[in-house]
Motif scaffolding. Structure first.
Motif, PDB file in Angstrom:
ATOM      1  N   ASN A 196      43.318  35.820  61.866  1.00 49.29           N
ATOM      2  CA  ASN A 196      44.238  34.756  61.309  1.00 49.29           C
ATOM      3  C   ASN A 196      44.007  34.877  60.036  1.00 49.29           C
ATOM      4  O   ASN A 196      42.629  34.590  59.349  1.00 49.29           O
ATOM      5  CB  ASN A 196      43.673  33.473  61.908  1.00 49.29           C
ATOM      6  CG  ASN A 196      44.420  32.326  61.296  1.00 49.29           C
ATOM      7  OD1 ASN A 196      45.717  32.697  60.780  1.00 49.29           O
ATOM      8  ND2 ASN A 196      43.989  31.255  61.129  1.00 49.29           N
ATOM      9  N   VAL A 197      44.903  35.488  59.197  1.00 53.88           N
ATOM     10  CA  VAL A 197      44.934  35.826  57.902  1.00 53.88           C
ATOM     11  C   VAL A 197      45.862  34.947  56.973  1.00 53.88           C
ATOM     12  O   VAL A 197      47.094  34.790  57.446  1.00 53.88           O
ATOM     13  CB  VAL A 197      45.044  37.435  57.714  1.00 53.88           C
ATOM     14  CG1 VAL A 197      45.263  37.630  56.315  1.00 53.88           C
ATOM     15  CG2 VAL A 197      44.193  38.166  58.367  1.00 53.88           C
ATOM     16  N   ARG A 198      45.591  34.467  55.949  1.00 52.59           N
ATOM     17  CA  ARG A 198      46.446  33.699  55.013  1.00 52.59           C
ATOM     18  C   ARG A 198      46.326  33.984  53.897  1.00 52.59           C
ATOM     19  O   ARG A 198      45.171  34.227  53.357  1.00 52.59           O
ATOM     20  CB  ARG A 198      46.339  32.150  55.388  1.00 52.59           C
ATOM     21  CG  ARG A 198      46.792  31.588  56.727  1.00 52.59           C
ATOM     22  CD  ARG A 198      46.569  30.136  56.728  1.00 52.59           C
ATOM     23  NE  ARG A 198      45.264  29.600  56.486  1.00 52.59           N
ATOM     24  CZ  ARG A 198      45.180  28.104  56.205  1.00 52.59           C
ATOM     25  NH1 ARG A 198      46.069  27.292  56.220  1.00 52.59           N
ATOM     26  NH2 ARG A 198      43.786  28.003  55.775  1.00 52.59           N
ATOM     27  N   TYR A 199      47.398  33.961  53.164  1.00 51.96           N
ATOM     28  CA  TYR A 199      47.457  34.106  51.532  1.00 51.96           C
ATOM     29  C   TYR A 199      47.504  32.805  50.709  1.00 51.96           C
ATOM     30  O   TYR A 199      48.519  32.066  51.173  1.00 51.96           O
ATOM     31  CB  TYR A 199      48.558  35.261  51.130  1.00 51.96           C
ATOM     32  CG  TYR A 199      48.334  36.491  51.720  1.00 51.96           C
ATOM     33  CD1 TYR A 199      47.296  37.618  50.983  1.00 51.96           C
ATOM     34  CD2 TYR A 199      49.105  36.911  52.770  1.00 51.96           C
ATOM     35  CE1 TYR A 199      47.316  38.630  51.884  1.00 51.96           C
ATOM     36  CE2 TYR A 199      48.698  38.310  53.486  1.00 51.96           C
ATOM     37  CZ  TYR A 199      47.963  39.371  52.622  1.00 51.96           C
ATOM     38  OH  TYR A 199      47.686  40.296  53.107  1.00 51.96           O
ATOM     39  N   GLU A 200      46.550  32.536  49.961  1.00 53.43           N
ATOM     40  CA  GLU A 200      46.686  31.429  49.101  1.00 53.43           C
ATOM     41  C   GLU A 200      47.111  31.907  47.792  1.00 53.43           C
ATOM     42  O   GLU A 200      46.271  32.815  47.294  1.00 53.43           O
ATOM     43  CB  GLU A 200      45.300  30.453  49.118  1.00 53.43           C
ATOM     44  CG  GLU A 200      45.236  29.445  48.477  1.00 53.43           C
ATOM     45  CD  GLU A 200      43.954  28.856  48.292  1.00 53.43           C
ATOM     46  OE1 GLU A 200      43.827  27.700  47.491  1.00 53.43           O
ATOM     47  OE2 GLU A 200      42.937  29.602  48.822  1.00 53.43           O
ATOM     48  N   ILE A 201      48.123  31.390  47.134  1.00 54.76           N
ATOM     49  CA  ILE A 201      48.709  31.682  46.065  1.00 54.76           C
ATOM     50  C   ILE A 201      49.021  30.429  45.015  1.00 54.76           C
ATOM     51  O   ILE A 201      49.435  29.444  45.296  1.00 54.76           O
ATOM     52  CB  ILE A 201      50.098  32.451  46.296  1.00 54.76           C
ATOM     53  CG1 ILE A 201      50.018  33.624  47.062  1.00 54.76           C
ATOM     54  CG2 ILE A 201      50.639  32.893  44.921  1.00 54.76           C
ATOM     55  CD1 ILE A 201      51.197  34.201  47.691  1.00 54.76           C
ATOM     56  N   TRP A 202      48.466  30.681  43.604  1.00 58.05           N
ATOM     57  CA  TRP A 202      48.745  29.498  42.932  1.00 58.05           C
ATOM     58  C   TRP A 202      48.655  30.235  41.156  1.00 58.05           C
ATOM     59  O   TRP A 202      48.164  31.447  41.108  1.00 58.05           O
ATOM     60  CB  TRP A 202      47.637  28.525  42.855  1.00 58.05           C
ATOM     61  CG  TRP A 202      46.190  29.162  42.428  1.00 58.05           C
ATOM     62  CD1 TRP A 202      45.613  28.850  41.284  1.00 58.05           C
ATOM     63  CD2 TRP A 202      45.186  29.737  43.223  1.00 58.05           C
ATOM     64  NE1 TRP A 202      44.343  29.479  41.263  1.00 58.05           N
ATOM     65  CE2 TRP A 202      43.898  29.862  42.472  1.00 58.05           C
ATOM     66  CE3 TRP A 202      44.995  30.007  44.741  1.00 58.05           C
ATOM     67  CZ2 TRP A 202      42.808  30.508  42.990  1.00 58.05           C
ATOM     68  CZ3 TRP A 202      44.062  30.688  44.848  1.00 58.05           C
ATOM     69  CH2 TRP A 202      42.921  30.901  44.292  1.00 58.05           C
TER      70      TRP A 202
END
Length: 259
Positions: A196-202
């Motif tokens: 389960n891969v997620r990209y967190e962007i800010w």
């Protein structure tokens, strides 16, 4: 006599029609105005306040000031503070905040050892979620071993033995262009599938809000997603990798976005 009656009823109908039209116009105008006001959208803003330094065992306050447009948010759905020692995010502590009733939410904690501690203010309100991040240096800060471990993590060396991730660095990204994010995962020399891969962007210069994007496994061990960067600037991209066996790894990168 007949003409007089006709004139009387005609006049009565005109007055009644005029009255009903006026009532209808007033109601529609008010409803329209109320609708525009209710439908107006704003960004959920959180001012996260913590001290930059603290002594060992000193009680510090974590405070989140929450606003929506020009209004204080005194009825947030959830405000939780999360903190951990740098390089050890898997062992984080969660503290539910106290609602002070004026748009501010607070909690207190203390740290038993020297180190650098990072923390999020997780705020959910008005169907939005944002999580600004801060850090506190406690006592003497990180020792040499901790600093070396932190540098390894920043350089992309995963903590789990045998696990590795290879993020395709983005040489150039432009505003509103569809930019592909891709990472190759490997475990013990083989492609790591089913994660389960997620990209967190800010980008804190643009907004306190963090965007989360779920990646798809486009090939064996390869996880991709598409993102449109809204404005120019330097963005942080943190890759989160989990699976059903309890694996939780993350790695952070920077992307410069041009016009």
């Amino acid at each position: 006599m007949i003409h007089k009656l006709e004139k009387f009823w005609l006049l009565t109908l005109i007055v009644a029609f005029t009255f009903l039209s006026a009532c209808g116009d007033d109601g529609s105008t008010e409803e329209s105005g109320e609708g525009n006001s209710e439908d107006e959208l704003h960004a959920l803003e959180v001012e996260f306040e913590v001290p930059e330094t603290a002594d060992v065992d000193e009680t510090i306050e974590m405070k989140a000031n929450v606003t929506y447009g020009k209004d204080d948010v005194a009825d947030a759905d959830e405000v939780v503070f999360e903190y951990w020692e740098t390089g050890n995010e898997d062992n984080s502590t969660m503290l539910e905040a106290e609602n002070n009733g004026d748009g501010s939410y607070t909690a207190e904690t203390a740290f038993e050892e020297d180190g650098v501690y990072e923390m999020y203010a997780h705020v959910t309100a008005r169907t939005q979620h944002t999580m600004p991040k801060k850090s506190v240096t406690v006592g003497e800060g990180a020792n040499a071993d901790q600093e070396a471990e932190n540098e390894d993590t920043e350089d992309g060396q995963a903590q789990e033995e045998g696990f590795a991730m290879d993020f395709s660095e983005i040489d150039e990204a432009n505003v509103q262009d569809q930019t592909e994010l891709m990472v190759q995962l490997n475990m013990d020399g083989e492609n790591f599938e089913g994660a389960n891969v997620r990209y967190e962007i800010w980008n804190y210069d643009v907004s306190d809000q963090h965007e989360w994007i779920d990646a798809e496994e486009s090939a064996s061990g390869e996880y991709t997603a598409i993102h449109d960067f809204p404005e120019t600037g330097t963005y942080n991209i943190q890759i989160h990798v989990e699976n059903d066996d309890g694996l939780h790894e993350h790695e952070e990168h920077e992307v410069v976005v041009n016009e």
